[in-house]
Design a protein around this motif. Structure first.
Motif, PDB file in Angstrom:
ATOM      1  N   GLU A 252      54.971  32.249  35.706  1.00 39.62           N
ATOM      2  CA  GLU A 252      53.908  32.868  34.896  1.00 39.62           C
ATOM      3  C   GLU A 252      52.800  31.863  34.588  1.00 39.62           C
ATOM      4  OE1 GLU A 252      53.305  35.100  30.553  1.00 39.62           O
ATOM      5  OE2 GLU A 252      55.301  34.469  31.215  1.00 39.62           O
ATOM      6  N   ALA A 253      53.185  30.642  34.244  1.00 38.43           N
ATOM      7  CA  ALA A 253      52.197  29.618  33.875  1.00 38.43           C
ATOM      8  C   ALA A 253      51.327  29.236  35.065  1.00 38.43           C
ATOM      9  CB  ALA A 253      52.914  28.386  33.327  1.00 38.43           C
ATOM     10  N   ILE A 254      51.934  29.084  36.241  1.00 39.40           N
ATOM     11  CA  ILE A 254      51.142  28.765  37.428  1.00 39.40           C
ATOM     12  C   ILE A 254      50.205  29.926  37.754  1.00 39.40           C
ATOM     13  CG2 ILE A 254      51.267  28.388  39.931  1.00 39.40           C
ATOM     14  CD1 ILE A 254      53.701  26.671  39.485  1.00 39.40           C
ATOM     15  N   GLY A 255      50.656  31.156  37.547  1.00 41.76           N
ATOM     16  CA  GLY A 255      49.791  32.314  37.772  1.00 41.76           C
ATOM     17  C   GLY A 255      48.557  32.277  36.895  1.00 41.76           C
ATOM     18  N   GLU A 256      48.719  31.920  35.622  1.00 37.66           N
ATOM     19  CA  GLU A 256      47.568  31.823  34.721  1.00 37.66           C
ATOM     20  C   GLU A 256      46.658  30.667  35.119  1.00 37.66           C
ATOM     21  OE1 GLU A 256      48.109  32.149  30.532  1.00 37.66           O
ATOM     22  OE2 GLU A 256      49.921  33.356  30.715  1.00 37.66           O
ATOM     23  N   SER A 257      47.249  29.562  35.536  1.00 32.47           N
ATOM     24  CA  SER A 257      46.457  28.429  36.007  1.00 32.47           C
ATOM     25  C   SER A 257      45.650  28.816  37.240  1.00 32.47           C
ATOM     26  CB  SER A 257      47.381  27.249  36.319  1.00 32.47           C
ATOM     27  OG  SER A 257      46.672  26.161  36.871  1.00 32.47           O
ATOM     28  N   GLN A 258      46.260  29.548  38.146  1.00 33.26           N
ATOM     29  CA  GLN A 258      45.562  29.970  39.361  1.00 33.26           C
ATOM     30  C   GLN A 258      44.457  30.974  39.058  1.00 33.26           C
ATOM     31  OE1 GLN A 258      49.068  31.157  41.634  1.00 33.26           O
ATOM     32  NE2 GLN A 258      48.832  29.390  42.973  1.00 33.26           N
ATOM     33  N   GLN A 259      44.624  31.771  38.007  1.00 35.30           N
ATOM     34  CA  GLN A 259      43.549  32.684  37.609  1.00 35.30           C
ATOM     35  C   GLN A 259      42.304  31.893  37.213  1.00 35.30           C
ATOM     36  OE1 GLN A 259      44.458  35.436  34.400  1.00 35.30           O
ATOM     37  NE2 GLN A 259      42.284  35.712  33.922  1.00 35.30           N
ATOM     38  N   VAL A 260      42.500  30.831  36.446  1.00 40.84           N
ATOM     39  CA  VAL A 260      41.377  29.973  36.062  1.00 40.84           C
ATOM     40  C   VAL A 260      40.746  29.351  37.308  1.00 40.84           C
ATOM     41  CG1 VAL A 260      40.705  27.883  34.806  1.00 40.84           C
ATOM     42  CG2 VAL A 260      42.323  29.505  33.780  1.00 40.84           C
ATOM     43  N   GLN A 261      41.596  28.908  38.237  1.00 41.18           N
ATOM     44  CA  GLN A 261      41.083  28.306  39.461  1.00 41.18           C
ATOM     45  C   GLN A 261      40.291  29.316  40.278  1.00 41.18           C
ATOM     46  OE1 GLN A 261      40.686  25.424  40.451  1.00 41.18           O
ATOM     47  NE2 GLN A 261      40.462  25.469  42.664  1.00 41.18           N
ATOM     48  N   ASP A 262      40.797  30.536  40.392  1.00 40.30           N
ATOM     49  CA  ASP A 262      40.077  31.576  41.144  1.00 40.30           C
ATOM     50  C   ASP A 262      38.708  31.854  40.531  1.00 40.30           C
ATOM     51  OD1 ASP A 262      42.168  31.838  42.911  1.00 40.30           O
ATOM     52  OD2 ASP A 262      43.045  33.587  41.922  1.00 40.30           O
ATOM     53  N   GLU A 263      38.653  31.865  39.210  1.00 37.81           N
ATOM     54  CA  GLU A 263      37.368  32.080  38.527  1.00 37.81           C
ATOM     55  C   GLU A 263      36.413  30.923  38.800  1.00 37.81           C
ATOM     56  OE1 GLU A 263      39.373  34.626  34.813  1.00 37.81           O
ATOM     57  OE2 GLU A 263      38.953  32.477  34.609  1.00 37.81           O
ATOM     58  N   ASP A 264      36.937  29.699  38.800  1.00 35.32           N
ATOM     59  CA  ASP A 264      36.101  28.531  39.079  1.00 35.32           C
ATOM     60  C   ASP A 264      35.617  28.523  40.530  1.00 35.32           C
ATOM     61  OD1 ASP A 264      35.969  27.279  36.593  1.00 35.32           O
ATOM     62  OD2 ASP A 264      37.888  26.275  36.866  1.00 35.32           O
ATOM     63  N   ILE A 265      36.491  28.907  41.461  1.00 35.74           N
ATOM     64  CA  ILE A 265      36.088  28.955  42.870  1.00 35.74           C
ATOM     65  C   ILE A 265      34.931  29.927  43.052  1.00 35.74           C
ATOM     66  CG2 ILE A 265      36.792  29.727  45.172  1.00 35.74           C
ATOM     67  CD1 ILE A 265      39.555  28.593  44.603  1.00 35.74           C
ATOM     68  N   ALA A 266      35.064  31.109  42.483  1.00 28.66           N
ATOM     69  CA  ALA A 266      34.037  32.132  42.654  1.00 28.66           C
ATOM     70  C   ALA A 266      32.696  31.669  42.088  1.00 28.66           C
ATOM     71  CB  ALA A 266      34.476  33.433  41.982  1.00 28.66           C
ATOM     72  N   ILE A 267      32.719  31.035  40.922  1.00 29.93           N
ATOM     73  CA  ILE A 267      31.459  30.635  40.305  1.00 29.93           C
ATOM     74  C   ILE A 267      30.849  29.434  41.028  1.00 29.93           C
ATOM     75  CG2 ILE A 267      32.162  28.937  38.550  1.00 29.93           C
ATOM     76  CD1 ILE A 267      29.893  32.002  37.982  1.00 29.93           C
ATOM     77  N   CYS A 268      31.682  28.521  41.514  1.00 29.31           N
ATOM     78  CA  CYS A 268      31.160  27.360  42.251  1.00 29.31           C
ATOM     79  C   CYS A 268      30.516  27.800  43.565  1.00 29.31           C
ATOM     80  CB  CYS A 268      32.278  26.358  42.522  1.00 29.31           C
ATOM     81  SG  CYS A 268      32.822  25.426  41.063  1.00 29.31           S
ATOM     82  N   GLU A 269      31.138  28.742  44.250  1.00 34.46           N
ATOM     83  CA  GLU A 269      30.565  29.221  45.503  1.00 34.46           C
ATOM     84  C   GLU A 269      29.289  30.009  45.250  1.00 34.46           C
ATOM     85  OE1 GLU A 269      34.526  29.414  48.338  1.00 34.46           O
ATOM     86  OE2 GLU A 269      33.811  31.288  47.451  1.00 34.46           O
ATOM     87  N   SER A 270      29.237  30.744  44.148  1.00 36.62           N
ATOM     88  CA  SER A 270      28.012  31.464  43.790  1.00 36.62           C
ATOM     89  C   SER A 270      26.888  30.491  43.471  1.00 36.62           C
ATOM     90  CB  SER A 270      28.279  32.383  42.594  1.00 36.62           C
ATOM     91  OG  SER A 270      27.098  33.018  42.162  1.00 36.62           O
ATOM     92  N   LEU A 271      27.224  29.417  42.752  1.00 32.86           N
ATOM     93  CA  LEU A 271      26.224  28.398  42.424  1.00 32.86           C
ATOM     94  C   LEU A 271      25.663  27.748  43.681  1.00 32.86           C
ATOM     95  CD1 LEU A 271      24.658  26.552  40.551  1.00 32.86           C
ATOM     96  CD2 LEU A 271      26.735  25.174  40.274  1.00 32.86           C
TER      97      LEU A 271
END
Length: 335
Positions: A293-312
């Motif tokens: 569960e904890a890794i899943g939440e960590s990966q959610q944050v990472q997915d959000e960061d990936i999307a915003i970095c690629e958009s930037l």
């Protein structure tokens, strides 16, 4: 580079120009002026348990090799055959010697040249001068740090190590690794990490609901920074009461919170792509359900960061992009 004023106050400063994040010439400068001179986290110490264990890789076009010696010490080498430059090791494993797959030149575990098949008689050839080139290696917690310069001075990380030791990072166990390839310049990912929590409240709403963003602070040291924040939800077992987010120049992130530690390294691939490698560590008391569960939440944050970095990265490529100002209320730090 002349268009950027590094000495401007935070009230007057603007972000760097887009060319820094797109052009090959800047990546070439970074390779020679940053990555070839700094200590870089390249692997975990638990990959080298017994004599003969080795791990190899390539960072910023510099192939490297680290091996556990018979006396339990560590040695690191440029992973380059002294005959014609082929890598003498690949991946990780266990061996007693390194054999170049091209022509069979063979090296002892400590890098000394053992055999040079069919070389024949040559004037001025000295076997002792043709061992693998040794480079610098050092332990930092669970990490193997590498500097491609021989005899490089140790990194100044005492304050950071003391804080992490006080948070018992040495008692955690390694659980999992994952790599991501991002369509953005490596500095975009670092910039996102270092904005003082500016983006957290808007981009990471689930995370933001569990921490006290008013407590967020950033401290600057000679070659690293520490961002810290208190947990707003004392019942959240993953985040705990306090979190420490450390960035070690130029590309290492260490995140210690609750019963967890995650370590991220970002490696430039091209001017507009990079790789981010994640390692997760947990308290030995954590069960598999909690870890998943904890890794899943960590990966959610990472997915959000990936999307915003690629958009930037896309946005900065626009002809309409002009570097904007910083937000002094939150994008600041104490030194």
């Amino acid at each position: 580079m002349d268009n950027f004023n590094a000495k401007a106050s935070i009230q007057e400063a603007h972000a760097p120009p887009a060319s820094w994040y797109f052009e090959q010439r800047y990546q070439d400068i970074e390779r020679y002026e940053i990555f070839s001179k700094q200590w870089l986290a390249v692997s975990r110490v638990n990959t080298l348990v017994e004599p003969g264990h080795f791990v190899s890789g390539c960072t910023a076009q510099e192939p490297w090799l680290i091996a556990r010696q018979e006396d339990q010490s560590l040695k690191a080498f440029a992973n380059v055959c002294r005959h014609n430059g082929t890598e003498v090791a690949s991946g990780k494993g266990h061996c007693q010697e390194f054999v170049c797959p091209y022509h069979g030149w063979t090296y002892e575990l400590d890098g000394r040249l053992k055999k040079a098949p069919q070389l024949g008689a040559r004037d001025n050839f000295k076997r002792a001068d043709h061992g693998l080139k040794e480079i610098s290696v050092q332990l930092f917690g669970p990490l193997l740090l590498l500097n491609i310069q021989q005899g490089a001075p140790s990194p100044k990380l005492t304050e950071l190590e003391q804080r992490l030791t006080a948070m018992s990072w040495q008692d955690l166990r390694y659980v999992k690794s994952q790599s991501y390839t991002l369509n953005c310049n490596w500095k975009v990912f670092v910039d996102n990490y270092l904005d003082g929590g500016y983006h957290v409240g808007h981009l990471h709403k689930n995370l933001a609901s569990k921490i006290d963003l008013e407590s967020y602070q950033t401290e600057i040291f000679d070659n690293f920074s520490i961002q810290s924040v208190s947990g707003g939800d004392i019942n959240d077992m993953r985040l705990g009461s306090d979190a420490l987010y450390a960035w070690v120049y130029p590309n290492l992130m260490i995140n210690r919170y609750g019963p967890m530690l995650d370590i991220n390294t970002v490696t430039p691939l091209t001017p507009t792509t990079c790789r981010v490698d994640f390692d997760w560590y947990f308290d030995k008391k954590c069960d598999n359900a909690f870890i998943e569960e904890a890794i899943g939440e960590s990966q959610q944050v990472q997915d959000e960061d990936i999307a915003i970095c690629e958009s930037l990265q896309v946005g900065m490529g626009s002809s309409h992009y002009i570097p904007g100002p910083y937000a002094p209320k939150i994008e600041h730090a104490k030194y």
